[in-house]
Every structure is written in structure tokens, then in C-alpha cells.
Motif scaffolding. Structure first.
Motif: not given
Length: 382
Positions: A44, A46, A77, A95, A106-108
Motif C-alpha cells: 500500500v 497512501a 490509498s 474516487y 485503491m481504497d480511501l
């Protein structure tokens, strides 16, 4: 367990050589660091969101899309996306677009941010931060979950027959983490929706975060998402390591003493004793990181803050090489300790598979104990 980096994107003078990166250099170096993260096997990367000096990451989706185009496996992220001052409609569309561009990598992480002047810059009242967080997130979820939305709230104009475009990739919205330093309402929101909860875990002693995480786990169970130990938890952390502990302390001390994140406060020794910051050898770093699960329970994501306090790019990349050397040990140790009932960190592919499996269970007849078949409609009406 997912391991990765998070950046706050600060532009801080180097206290050793008295230089300072330009904004252009800082932004481009962030890309270099993200690519290095994938190279050493991290999962990851971010980036934060800030709209004030000395920080540069004001447009996370632009940065993450650029990184997505130059990586193959890295999950992109945020750390965090400001749910309070961003329009939920724009968040839903930005997004979802990033989700398509990254093929689901991806995520957030949503958060309130910690800079009071940001609120009026975007037309909001900072005293309503918690109310903004809850209302904005409720709308964001509906925009992703529902094709057509009619909505009216307190903080933005109503929506009538509105469809956010593009729709989420494969019909599955991005996974959401809720980041928090001190607010139990954020943990409650994460638990209610069955989302992830990310404890910053870099500023205060572990007892503070133990209370927040335990509260989230209890409320996760209360809302019927699973047992407390099955809740989705992420943690922050910090390190500066060298082969020799004394060298690490000597080299990092001037950066620590002048860092905007924690400088001009407790001594380096006090801070490392009371918080997750590790300054020492690779073995000391591994041993301290492994204690996190002892305090907080088994968890799914560990992100480290490395590129801050004015550290030059060369040193940051050296730190990542050292992290890459001990990463296999960290993975093996955490995997060996994790009970079978604790889930993995959510990924887009896994969530699509779970959705499809759940849908399949509703369309295929099930054999009962007397040998008869119950059709899906009968089960739903039962």
C-alpha cells in the motif's frame, strides 16, 4: 496483513544540510517513493490531503492516478481524504474514476483533518466537524450504493434524481477506512457501516488508541458485522533504522527535534518509549512492531510514516531498502500469530467475489433437511 507507507507530504527544511525541497521536488519525490514501495514488496501507498503550507498533497486523486499508471500491484490509498470539507458528490465521482483507472487497486481513508482554517476556506464551519463527517459520509455511501439519489441535508443543496458517474467498478464501491486520532464518533461511524477503522497511532501512548480500537471492535459486533476480533483495523507507525542502534539515534535526532509532526516536544528517548516510533536497529524495529498486535489485537493493515521531517530522498530510499530486508520476517511473524477467524485486509477482487457468492446463494435452490428444495424467493420471504 498489508504493509505500506503513508505520507503527510510536508516540505520541511533539512536541519542537517540546511536545504529545503521545492514543491516540485517534493511532489516528484513522492512518486519515486511510491514506486520504491512496490519495488521492495510493500502492498500500500497512501497520501494525505492538505490545503496549507508546508504540505503539498492537495490533490490526492491526481497523485494516486499518476502512481497507478506506473505501478502494477500497489494499492493506492489516502491518509486522509477530508470528508468534512470535500463535496460528497465530487468524492464519489473522483474516487470511482480512480477505481477504474487503477483497475480496483485503491481504497480511501476518510478523516476530518486537523487544521481549523481549512473549514472556512471551503465554506464550512469547523465547529460542525462531527456533524459534517456523518452527513457527508451518509451521502457518499448513497451515491455509490444507489443508482438514482434523492437527498436533502443540512450542509449542501438537495439532490433530485441524481446519478454519480462513473458508477463504481464492477458495481462494488471502494473500501473505506475511517481515520481518527481522538474522536469516538468516527469509530462509531466505521462500525455502523462495517468499514475499516484506522488508528493514527503515532502521536500518543498506546493506551489512548487501545480505548478507541476496543470501542470500534465492540460497536462492530453490536451492528452485526462479526465478532470483535473480526473488525477491520489499520495502524500507523514510524521508524528510523540503521544497522547499528547508536547510528540510528545519532542520525535521526536532529530531524526528530525539528519535525513539524512531533518536534519541540518530548525528547527522542521519551517519545520512542511512549509511542510506536522506533529508532534503532532492524531487529529492534521488528520486535517493537510485532508488539502492536499484543496491544490492539490482530489487525489487517500497517502503514509507516518515513518521508517526513526534512529527510532527504536518499535517506528515505535507504530506509525503504532496510524495511524491504525485514519485510519477509514481519509478514511471516504476523501471519503465524493471526487466528484463522481473523479476516484478511479487504481488496477489490475479494469484495467482488464475496458479492458474487452472496448473489449466487440467492439464485440457487437450497436442499433442506427433509430433502426438498427451497427456491430463492421462498427463502427471502421466509
Amino acid at each position: 496483513m498489508q504493509f505500506g507507507l503513508f505520507t503527510v507530504g510536508d516540505v520541511t527544511p533539512d536541519p542537517v544540510n540546511k536545504t529545503i525541497q521545492t514543491e516540485h521536488e517534493r511532489i516528484k519525490n513522492t512518486i519515486t517513493i511510491a514506486k520504491k514501495a512496490e519495488e521492495i514488496g510493500l502492498d500500500v501507498f497512501a497520501t494525505g490531503e492538505h490545503h496549507n503550507p508546508p504540505f503539498v498533497p492537495s490533490s490526492p486523486t491526481t497523485t494516486l492516478a499518476y502512481i497507478a499508471a506506473q505501478t502494477e500491484k500497489l494499492i493506492l490509498s489516502t491518509s486522509t481524504t477530508l470528508i468534512t470539507t470535500n463535496d460528497p458528490v465530487k468524492l464519489a465521482e473522483d474516487y470511482a474514476t480512480l477505481q477504474h483507472l487503477s483497475d480496483g487497486r485503491m481504497d480511501l481513508m476518510l478523516g476530518r483533518g486537523n487544521t481549523a482554517p481549512v473549514y472556512p476556506w471551503f465554506g464550512y464551519d469547523g465547529s460542525k466537524a462531527v456533524e459534517l463527517t456523518i452527513e457527508h459520509y451518509q451521502l457518499l455511501r448513497r451515491l455509490w450504493d444507489e443508482e438514482v439519489v434523492d437527498w436533502e441535508g443540512q450542509f449542501r443543496t438537495p439532490l433530485q434524481g441524481f446519478t454519480a458517474t462513473p458508477r463504481p467498478l464492477d458495481g462494488v464501491p471502494p473500501f473505506v477506512w475511517h481515520g481518527s486520532i481522538r474522536t469516538p464518533e468516527v469509530a462509531e461511524l466505521a462500525a455502523f457501516y462495517g468499514d475499516g477503522y484506522f488508528a493514527n497511532n503515532i502521536f500518543w501512548p498506546k493506551e489512548h488508541y487501545i480505548r478507541l480500537i476496543n470501542f470500534y471492535r465492540q460497536r462492530y459486533q453490536h451492528y452485526g458485522h462479526g465478532e470483535p476480533e473480526q473488525a477491520i483495523v489499520g495502524l500507523g507507525g514510524q521508524f528510523f533504522i540503521r544497522k547499528n542502534s547508536q547510528d540510528a539515534v545519532r542520525e535521526f535526532r536532529p530531524y526528530f527535534d525539528n519535525a513539524p509532526v512531533y518536534g519541540h516536544g518530548p525528547s527522542l528517548e521519551d517519545f520512542t518509549a511512549q509511542t510506536p516510533l522506533t529508532v534503532g536497529s532492524p531487529q529492534e524495529f521488528v520486535e517493537k512492531t510485532l508488539t502492536f498486535a499484543d496491544y490492539f489485537g490482530d489487525y489487517q493493515r500497517q502503514l509507516f510514516l518515513v518521508d517526513h521531517a526534512g529527510l532527504p530522498l536518499k535517506i528515505v530510499l535507504e530506509q525503504l531498502d532496510l524495511l524491504g530486508e525485514v519485510l519477509p520476517t514481519l509478514r511471516a511473524e504476523f501471519d503465524a500469530r493471526r487466528p484463522a477467524n481473523v479476516p484478511d485486509a479487504p481488496t477489490h477482487a475479494a469484495r467482488v467475489a464475496a458479492r458474487n457468492a452472496a448473489a449466487s446463494s440467492l439464485v440457487e435452490p437450497v436442499e433442506t433437511t427433509d430433502g426438498s428444495l427451497v427456491e430463492p424467493v421462498e427463502r427471502m420471504n421466509a
